[in-house]
Design an enzyme around this catalytic site. Structure first.
Site, short mmCIF file in Angstrom:
data_model
loop_
_atom_site.label_atom_id
_atom_site.label_comp_id
_atom_site.label_asym_id
_atom_site.label_seq_id
_atom_site.Cartn_x
_atom_site.Cartn_y
_atom_site.Cartn_z
N GLY A 217 44.67 46.58 38.18
CA GLY A 217 43.33 46.34 37.66
C GLY A 217 42.40 47.41 38.17
N ASP B 128 30.97 34.80 44.35
CA ASP B 128 31.49 35.37 43.09
C ASP B 128 32.74 34.63 42.66
OD1 ASP B 128 31.54 37.00 40.86
OD2 ASP B 128 32.53 38.68 41.89
#
Length: 474
Positions: A21, A137
Site C-alpha cells: 500500500g 483514526d
C-alpha cells in the site's frame, strides 16, 4: 511518496518485495530478513523529503506508542531504522490484508463473526484506554488481519494517535471524515470518546456485512454533503432490516450519539453484553474453561444435576473461544472431542433438569391458583401471576423464547410485589412462587445457550475459511 511502480528502497538486512500500500508520505512493502531465519515482515518506508513539522511529530508519536504498547491485537513494531532518504518502520506482516478489503470481498458476515472481530478491537482499545492513548483514526483500512487460519485483528497506523488530555484550545482535525465524530467537525473540542463514535460507524457500516445496513450512517457523494450531515442535529436512525440482535442494536445506539456526553462510556462499552470481553478467545480461555468443568464434574458426580448443568454451560462459554484460539492441529482436535463430550453431557443433564423443573412447575399450578385467589385485592399481583401462568403454558408447548420472555416479565413484577408484601401466608406463597419461576427461567436461558454452542463452534471455523477465501480473491 507517490504510488509509482519504481523499485523499492534498499534496507540493510531486509529484501523488500511486494508493495502492500502507499499514501502521501509513505509506502508499505512486504519484506524478508536476509540472514538466519527468513522472517517475513512489513516495512513502512517514510520519505524524509515529504515530511513537514507536523508529519515528523506524528511519526515520532507513532514510534513512541508502538514501542510502548504490546498487545495481541495491536500491530507489533519490531524495529525502526533510517538512512539519508527514508525512515523505516519494521512491523509484523499481516497476510490477511485490511478489514475493508476483507469485507468488500465477503459482502455478508454472520453477526457472531462480527462479534468476534468487535471483541478483538475492543480488547485493543481497552489496552490503549488504560494507557490514556487515543487512536483518532479508527477505520477498516487501519485494521489488519494477522493470518489465514486464526484471523486476529491488528490495530495499525498510529500516525494520528496521541495521549489525550483535556484541552481548552480548539484541536486539529484528525482522521478520516467518514469516521470522524461530530464534535471534531463542529467544535474542534474533543477527547478520547471520538474513538467510540468511530467504532460505531465501523460496526454500522462494515462489521455486519458491508455491514448491517450496507453503507455508513453519513454516506455522501461529496465532502460538503458529508459535513452538512455531520453538523445536522438529526438522530441517526437504525434501519429495521436486516435484523440484528437486541444487544447489537443497543450497542450501536449507544455508540452513535452525536453528543459525546450521551455516548456510551469506555467502561460501559467494554462491559457491554455484545462486546462480552469476558468470553473472547484468548490465552486464558482454556484455563477458565478447565477450572469450571472440574467443578461441573464434581457436582455431576454427587447428583447435583442443576448445578452441574450451570457449570457445564459456563465452562462451554470459555471452551468454544479456546477452540478458536488453539493453533496446534492435534491439540485442537483433542479439544474438539472433549468439547463434544461436554456438550453431550450437558444435553443429557438438560433433559433431567427440564423434567424435574417442569414437574415442580406443574405441581405449583394449584399453589399459583390459590395465590391468585389470595390476590383478589391486589390487581397488580394478580396480573403478574396471570403472566406467570401464560409463561407456563408457553413452556409446556415448547415455545422457549416466548416462555422465557413471559417468565422474566412476571418475575420483574413479582419481585416488586414481594418487597411490599407484609409477613404472612401470602408472602410465603409468593416467595415460593418466585423461586419456582426463577429456576425455570434460568433453566430456559441455559437451554437457549446450549443450542448455540455447536453453531458457535462452526462460526469460529467459518471465520478462518472466510479469511482464506477473502485472501484468495485479493
Amino acid at each position: 511518496m507517490a504510488s509509482g511502480s519504481w523499485a523499492p528502497p534498499r534496507l540493510d538486512d531486509f529484501i523488500l518485495t511486494d508493495k502492500l500500500g502507499s499514501g502521501t508520505y509513505a509506502a508499505v512493502y512486504k519484506a524478508y530478513r536476509r540472514h538466519n531465519v527468513r522472517e517475513v515482515v512489513a516495512v513502512k518506508c517514510v520519505s524524509k523529503r515529504t515530511l513537514n513539522k507536523a508529519s515528523v511529530e506524528n511519526l515520532l508519536t507513532e514510534i513512541e506508542i508502538l514501542k510502548a504498547v504490546h498487545h495481541p491485537h495491536i500491530l507489533e513494531l519490531k524495529d525502526f531504522q533510517w538512512n539519508q532518504d527514508y525512515i523505516f518502520l519494521i512491523t509484523e506482516y499481516c497476510p490477511g490484508g485490511d478489514l475493508s478489503r476483507f469485507i468488500r470481498s465477503r459482502r455478508i458476515l454472520p453477526e457472531k463473526i462480527t462479534q468476534i472481530f468487535l471483541q478483538q478491537l475492543a480488547s485493543a482499545l481497552k489496552c490503549l484506554y488504560e494507557k490514556n492513548i487515543s487512536h483518532l483514526d479508527l477505520k477498516p483500512q487501519n485494521i489488519l488481519l494477522s493470518g489465514l487460519d486464526r484471523p486476529h485483528l491488528k490495530l495499525a497506523d498510529f500516525g494520528f494517535a496521541q495521549h489525550m488530555m483535556s484541552q481548552d484550545e480548539p484541536q486539529a482535525l484528525r482522521g478520516s471524515p467518514l469516521y470522524m465524530a461530530p464534535e471534531m467537525v463542529c467544535s474542534r473540542h474533543y477527547d478520547a470518546r471520538v474513538d467510540l463514535w468511530s467504532v460505531g460507524v465501523i460496526l454500522y457500516a462494515l462489521f455486519s456485512a458491508e455491514a448491517l445496513f450496507g453503507k455508513a450512517p453519513f454516506a455522501s457523494k461529496s465532502f460538503s454533503e458529508l459535513e452538512e450531515k455531520i453538523r445536522s442535529d438529526r438522530t441517526i436512525e437504525l434501519p429495521t432490516r436486516p435484523r440484528v440482535s437486541l444487544d447489537c442494536r443497543d450497542l450501536l445506539q449507544g455508540l452513535l450519539k452525536r453528543d459525546p456526553n450521551e455516548r456510551i462510556s469506555f467502561p460501559d462499552f467494554f462491559a457491554h453484553p455484545f462486546v462480552d470481553l469476558e468470553h473472547m478467545a484468548c490465552a486464558e480461555s482454556l484455563q477458565k474453561a478447565t477450572s469450571l468443568v472440574f467443578e461441573a464434574v464434581e457436582k455431576d458426580g454427587v447428583g447435583e444435576h442443576a448445578a452441574a448443568l450451570t457449570l457445564y454451560c459456563r465452562a462451554l462459554d470459555h471452551f468454544i473461544p479456546a477452540l478458536h484460539y488453539e493453533a496446534d492441529v492435534r491439540r485442537k482436535q483433542a479439544l474438539r472431542l472433549k468439547v463434544n463430550q461436554y456438550i453431550s453431557r450437558a444435553e443429557e443433564l438438560k433433559v433431567l433438569v427440564s423434567s424435574s423443573n417442569k414437574t415442580l412447575l406443574m405441581q405449583g399450578n394449584t399453589s399459583r391458583e390459590l395465590l391468585k385467589e389470595m390476590a383478589q385485592d391486589k390487581p397488580r399481583l394478580f396480573a403478574a401471576l396471570e403472566v406467570a401462568s401464560a409463561a407456563v403454558a408457553k413452556d409446556d408447548e415448547g415455545m422457549v423464547f416466548d416462555a422465557l420472555d413471559l417468565y422474566q416479565q412476571s418475575l420483574g413484577e413479582l419481585l416488586l410485589m414481594l418487597s411490599a408484601e407484609p409477613a404472612g401466608r401470602r408472602r410465603e406463597r409468593l416467595h415460593s412462587e418466585i423461586q419456582t419461576v426463577m429456576r425455570r427461567a434460568e433453566f430456559l436461558k441455559e437451554q437457549i445457550k446450549t443450542s448455540d454452542w455447536k453453531s458457535s463452534s462452526l462460526d469460529q471455523e467459518a471465520l478462518s475459511e472466510s479469511v482464506r477465501s477473502s485472501c484468495s480473491l485479493q
